[in-house]
Design an enzyme around this catalytic site. Sequence first.
Site, PDB file in Angstrom:
ATOM      1  N   ARG A 265      -0.774 -10.667  -5.545  1.00  0.00           N
ATOM      2  CA  ARG A 265      -1.745 -10.310  -4.513  1.00  0.00           C
ATOM      3  C   ARG A 265      -3.096 -10.917  -4.834  1.00  0.00           C
ATOM      4  O   ARG A 265      -3.593 -10.801  -5.950  1.00  0.00           O
ATOM      5  CB  ARG A 265      -1.866  -8.782  -4.404  1.00  0.00           C
ATOM      6  CG  ARG A 265      -0.536  -8.174  -4.012  1.00  0.00           C
ATOM      7  CD  ARG A 265      -0.603  -6.701  -3.723  1.00  0.00           C
ATOM      8  NE  ARG A 265       0.744  -6.226  -3.399  1.00  0.00           N
ATOM      9  CZ  ARG A 265       1.056  -4.964  -3.151  1.00  0.00           C
ATOM     10  NH1 ARG A 265       0.104  -4.038  -3.175  1.00  0.00           N
ATOM     11  NH2 ARG A 265       2.293  -4.620  -2.866  1.00  0.00           N
ATOM     12  N   ARG A 280      -5.850  -2.750 -11.128  1.00  0.00           N
ATOM     13  CA  ARG A 280      -5.598  -3.698 -10.039  1.00  0.00           C
ATOM     14  C   ARG A 280      -5.410  -5.092 -10.618  1.00  0.00           C
ATOM     15  O   ARG A 280      -6.263  -5.595 -11.332  1.00  0.00           O
ATOM     16  CB  ARG A 280      -6.762  -3.703  -9.038  1.00  0.00           C
ATOM     17  CG  ARG A 280      -6.439  -4.409  -7.735  1.00  0.00           C
ATOM     18  CD  ARG A 280      -7.607  -4.357  -6.780  1.00  0.00           C
ATOM     19  NE  ARG A 280      -7.901  -2.997  -6.329  1.00  0.00           N
ATOM     20  CZ  ARG A 280      -7.230  -2.360  -5.377  1.00  0.00           C
ATOM     21  NH1 ARG A 280      -6.245  -2.965  -4.755  1.00  0.00           N
ATOM     22  NH2 ARG A 280      -7.553  -1.141  -5.035  1.00  0.00           N
ATOM     23  N   GLU A 352      -2.546   5.394  -7.420  1.00  0.00           N
ATOM     24  CA  GLU A 352      -1.397   5.204  -6.540  1.00  0.00           C
ATOM     25  C   GLU A 352      -0.345   4.360  -7.252  1.00  0.00           C
ATOM     26  O   GLU A 352      -0.626   3.266  -7.717  1.00  0.00           O
ATOM     27  CB  GLU A 352      -1.829   4.492  -5.256  1.00  0.00           C
ATOM     28  CG  GLU A 352      -0.674   4.280  -4.298  1.00  0.00           C
ATOM     29  CD  GLU A 352      -1.001   3.252  -3.225  1.00  0.00           C
ATOM     30  OE1 GLU A 352      -2.174   3.101  -2.870  1.00  0.00           O
ATOM     31  OE2 GLU A 352      -0.043   2.597  -2.761  1.00  0.00           O
ATOM     32  N   SER A 355       4.211   3.878  -2.626  1.00  0.00           N
ATOM     33  CA  SER A 355       3.891   4.095  -1.237  1.00  0.00           C
ATOM     34  C   SER A 355       5.231   4.031  -0.511  1.00  0.00           C
ATOM     35  O   SER A 355       5.921   3.029  -0.585  1.00  0.00           O
ATOM     36  CB  SER A 355       2.959   2.979  -0.779  1.00  0.00           C
ATOM     37  OG  SER A 355       2.312   3.322   0.405  1.00  0.00           O
ATOM     38  N   ARG A 392       0.243   0.822 -13.314  1.00  0.00           N
ATOM     39  CA  ARG A 392      -0.482   2.095 -13.330  1.00  0.00           C
ATOM     40  C   ARG A 392       0.349   3.193 -13.998  1.00  0.00           C
ATOM     41  O   ARG A 392      -0.214   4.130 -14.565  1.00  0.00           O
ATOM     42  CB  ARG A 392      -0.861   2.491 -11.899  1.00  0.00           C
ATOM     43  CG  ARG A 392      -1.887   1.515 -11.319  1.00  0.00           C
ATOM     44  CD  ARG A 392      -2.161   1.803  -9.887  1.00  0.00           C
ATOM     45  NE  ARG A 392      -2.999   0.762  -9.283  1.00  0.00           N
ATOM     46  CZ  ARG A 392      -3.187   0.643  -7.984  1.00  0.00           C
ATOM     47  NH1 ARG A 392      -2.605   1.478  -7.147  1.00  0.00           N
ATOM     48  NH2 ARG A 392      -3.953  -0.311  -7.514  1.00  0.00           N
TER      49      ARG A 392
END
Length: 423
Positions: A265, A280, A352, A355, A392
Site C-alpha cells: 500500500r 502502518r 485495527e 476488517s 499489528r
Amino acid sequence: MLQIPFIRDNRDATLAGLQKKRFANAETAVDQVLALDQQRRDTQKELDDVLARSNAMAREIGALMKAGQKAEAETAKAETAQLKTRSKDLEETLKTVEQQLQAVLVTLPNLPHSSVPEGRSAEDNEVVLQNGAVPTLAEGALPHWELIKKYDIIDFDLGNKITGAGFPVYKGKGARIQRAMINFFLDQALQAGYLEIQPPIVINEDSGFGTGQLPDKEGQMYYITEEKLYLIPTAEVPITNLYRDVILADDQLPVKNAGYTPCFRREAGSWGAHVRGLNRLHQFDKVEIVQIRKPEESYEALEEMSRYVQSLLQKLELPYRVLRLCGGDMGFTSALTYDMEVFSAAQQRWLEVSSVSNFESYQANRLKLRYRVEGKTQLLHTLNGSALALPRILAAILENNQTPEGIRIPEVLVPYCGFDRIS
RNA sequence: AGAGGGAUGGCGGAGUGGUCGAUCGCGGCAGUCUUGAAAACUGUUGACUGUAACAGGUCCGGGGGUUCGAAUCCCUCUCCCUCUGCCA
C-alpha cells in the site's frame, strides 16, 4: 457497482443510503444516472429497430442475388445506405451515453445495511463487544518499536537502505514468528473449511475494477508501468477476481477461500503521528478469507466470519473489541463492516487488525459473478476479512507480553515458532 | 526474444462472405423402457439486452475496418501451442 434497476425502483432508499455513507451530491448523481439510463435505453431501442431493418434488408438482398434479380438487389442496396448512416450515429451516441453513465455510476459507493450507525468518522463507530482483560504493564514498559531494537528482531534502517521507509526487514526470531503466524492462520482457516489459495500478487486493470479499487483508488496501489500491473493491496483482489465472469453451480456454493500474500500500500498522504513502527507499513503480510454466498445467506456468513476472526484473537490471548463501522467510516464497496481491534498496551491504543465486510452484490455486479435460480442468473454476494494482518498483531504481542525476562510467545504459536520467548 | 501455427457454446470439434447463435459428438437435464439402475431411444440444453408476453437487438479471444451482409476477408492487441535462443 449499484444495480440500475434497483436505483430506478428505489430512488429514495438509494438517496438515503448514499447520505448515510456521507456521499456528497447524492441527489445530483442519482438523477444523472436515471436520466442517462433513460437516454441509454431510448437510444438502444432506436438502434435496435434500425439494425432490425438493416438485417431484414440484407436478407432480402441475399435472396434477390440468389434469384438473379440483380437490378432489384442494387436498388435495395442503395436504400440501406441511410440506415447505415443512422445506425452509425446511434452507435456513437450510445457509446457516449454509456460512458457517461458508467462514469457516474462508478462514483457511487455501496449502500449501507440498515444496521449501520449514522456517523461521520471513526469516533462514531459502534463498539459491539469487548473481550479480554487489558494488561497493566510494569514501570518502564516499552513500545514495540523500542522492543524490536532491544531484541534485534526487526530492522527499519536496513529496510530503508535497501528499499525505503515502511519496508521493514525481519530478522532471526522476528522472521520466524512471522512465518509461524502465517502457518498458524492458514492452518486455522483450513480447519474452518476454507480452501487455501496462493494467488499472484500483481493484478491487471480488470481485476482492480472488479473489486472496486479502480478507478479512483489507483493512487493507493503500486503500479508497474511496463506491464500495466498493480501490486495487490490485499489478497481480496486476486482471490475474489478468480470468480470474475463466472456463473457458479449450486454445488460449488458456498465458496470459502483463504490465502496468504504480502500486501502493498502506498499510503499516500497518511503518514503522521500514529504510524510509528509496525502501525502502518508499505508492505505487510496478511492471511485473507473470502466467501461467496447466496444473497439470503450472506449476513449469516458475515457473523460466522466475525466469530472466526475473534476465535483467532482469543487463541492469541489478545484483548480485542469489535466495531460496527458507521456510514462515514466504511469502505466504498462495503454494505456492513466489522473492524476488529486489539489493544496494544504500551501505546495504550486500539489497533485495527481485521476488517470483515459484506459487499452484497456490489462487487459481484462489477465481477459479473452469478449463480442460477430457477434457470435465471442472479448476482451472488461477496464477503471478505483479514484473518489476520500480521504487523499489528505482532506489535500487540510484543507490547502486551513483555516481561523482564523477555517477550512471552502465545501458547498456540509456540509449536509454530519453535521457541516460547524472545529474549 | 526470433520463426511458424492457433483461439468457436460446459468440453471436444465442424464451419472460410448470405436464415449460422452456429453441423456433429461428449457431458448436463427431462421423458420412454425397467422392480431399480445401466444400456438404448426421444426431446431438451449458452450469455447479455429487451417486452406484460411475443418480437427485436448484441455476443464465435479483445478492439477497429471492408461489405447490402462476416465466425468466415483486412489491421491491431492479448493469450495459447510448436521449433530456435535465453534463464530461475
